[in-house]
Scaffold this motif. Structure first.
Motif, PDB file in Angstrom:
ATOM      1  N   LYS A 121       4.356  32.403  41.144  1.00  0.00           N
ATOM      2  CA  LYS A 121       4.516  30.947  41.019  1.00  0.00           C
ATOM      3  C   LYS A 121       3.619  30.405  39.908  1.00  0.00           C
ATOM      4  N   LYS A 154      -0.838  33.641  40.349  1.00  0.00           N
ATOM      5  CA  LYS A 154      -0.642  33.331  41.762  1.00  0.00           C
ATOM      6  C   LYS A 154       0.706  33.868  42.198  1.00  0.00           C
ATOM      7  N   ALA A 156       4.176  34.261  44.314  1.00  0.00           N
ATOM      8  CA  ALA A 156       5.155  33.380  44.942  1.00  0.00           C
ATOM      9  C   ALA A 156       5.172  33.657  46.452  1.00  0.00           C
ATOM     10  N   LYS A 157       5.811  32.795  47.197  1.00  0.00           N
ATOM     11  CA  LYS A 157       5.897  32.959  48.643  1.00  0.00           C
ATOM     12  C   LYS A 157       6.563  34.295  48.990  1.00  0.00           C
ATOM     13  N   GLY A 158       5.961  35.015  49.907  1.00  0.00           N
ATOM     14  CA  GLY A 158       6.512  36.294  50.333  1.00  0.00           C
ATOM     15  C   GLY A 158       5.987  37.482  49.556  1.00  0.00           C
ATOM     16  N   TRP A 159       5.132  37.223  48.561  1.00  0.00           N
ATOM     17  CA  TRP A 159       4.555  38.284  47.729  1.00  0.00           C
ATOM     18  C   TRP A 159       3.040  38.250  47.797  1.00  0.00           C
ATOM     19  N   LYS A 160       2.430  39.387  47.497  1.00  0.00           N
ATOM     20  CA  LYS A 160       0.981  39.422  47.327  1.00  0.00           C
ATOM     21  C   LYS A 160       0.653  40.246  46.089  1.00  0.00           C
ATOM     22  N   ASP A 194       6.158  43.058  47.963  1.00  0.00           N
ATOM     23  CA  ASP A 194       6.951  42.247  48.880  1.00  0.00           C
ATOM     24  C   ASP A 194       6.345  42.408  50.280  1.00  0.00           C
ATOM     25  N   LYS A 195       5.870  41.330  50.863  1.00  0.00           N
ATOM     26  CA  LYS A 195       5.193  41.407  52.153  1.00  0.00           C
ATOM     27  C   LYS A 195       6.102  41.904  53.271  1.00  0.00           C
ATOM     28  N   LYS A 196       7.391  41.649  53.153  1.00  0.00           N
ATOM     29  CA  LYS A 196       8.322  42.024  54.212  1.00  0.00           C
ATOM     30  C   LYS A 196       8.765  43.479  54.125  1.00  0.00           C
TER      31      LYS A 196
END
Length: 211
Positions: A121, A154, A156-160, A194-196
């Protein structure tokens, strides 16, 4: 033994060059199982091998035989001329199972191919945010050079963020968000997870060195 690069590695193995996910695995150490991978797209001036996975006999001696592919719409499998390697090319999102035998042992690899999505992001050089440049592609060239400003990344949502690395006329170095760019910092690569699913994605941005 698994050949691993410090830059652009994926959940499977190695990235041969920045902004690529060209992966190679010694067939006897490439463990059977499920592999979450990401279908990536690069700009036309970058290698079309970005979605290739190469499985090979490290001795270049034994044939990889009985190769089967459950879904040719998702992956394409080809053998080398001497039969000691196969290339698995990711074609579209979906699932496919590839099996082969080597020296009498059967190996099974289930590929879950995900669509690419922007993993950042924010990717800023000072106040300039390049995150939108990775909406479709994994590589971007700024066509200019900056230094003396902070590199801010930074997820994005769902990532680290797993790692941030910089290349130049020196050994590759690992840095953290907030690092101040230096004169010789030519290529910044960010590896994210990908966190998932655990799939890893790398993106690279060229900070063209000043002449």
């Amino acid at each position: 033994r698994d050949w691993s690069s410090d830059v652009c590695s994926s959940d499977l193995a190695l990235g041969a060059q920045s902004a690529q996910a060209y992966e190679q695995h010694e067939s006897t150490s490439y463990k059977s199982g499920t592999h979450h991978v990401i279908l990536m797209k690069n700009r036309g001036d970058i290698s079309n091998e970005i979605n290739d996975i190469v499985v090979y006999d490290p001795q270049c001696k034994y044939e990889i035989a009985d190769v089967k592919n459950s879904n040719s719409k998702v992956v394409k499998v080809t053998k080398s001329d001497d039969g000691t390697a196969i290339t698995v090319k990711l074609k579209r999102a979906g699932k496919a199972t590839v099996t082969y035998t080597l020296k009498g042992k059967t190996y099974t690899h289930k590929y879950v191919v995900q669509k690419y999505r922007n993993p950042v992001k924010a990717l800023r050089f000072g106040s300039k945010n390049y995150a939108s440049k990775f909406k479709k592609y994994v590589y971007y060239d700024t066509n200019k050079h900056v230094d003396g400003v902070k590199l801010v990344v930074k997820a994005a949502k769902g990532w680290k963020i797993k790692k941030i690395q910089i290349e130049g006329p020196f050994p590759t170095k690992t840095v953290k968000s907030g690092y101040k760019l230096k004169k010789d910092d030519a290529m910044i690569t960010v590896i994210l997870k990908d966190k998932k699913t655990g799939a890893e994605q790398c993106i690279s941005i060229a900070n063209t060195p000043s002449s």
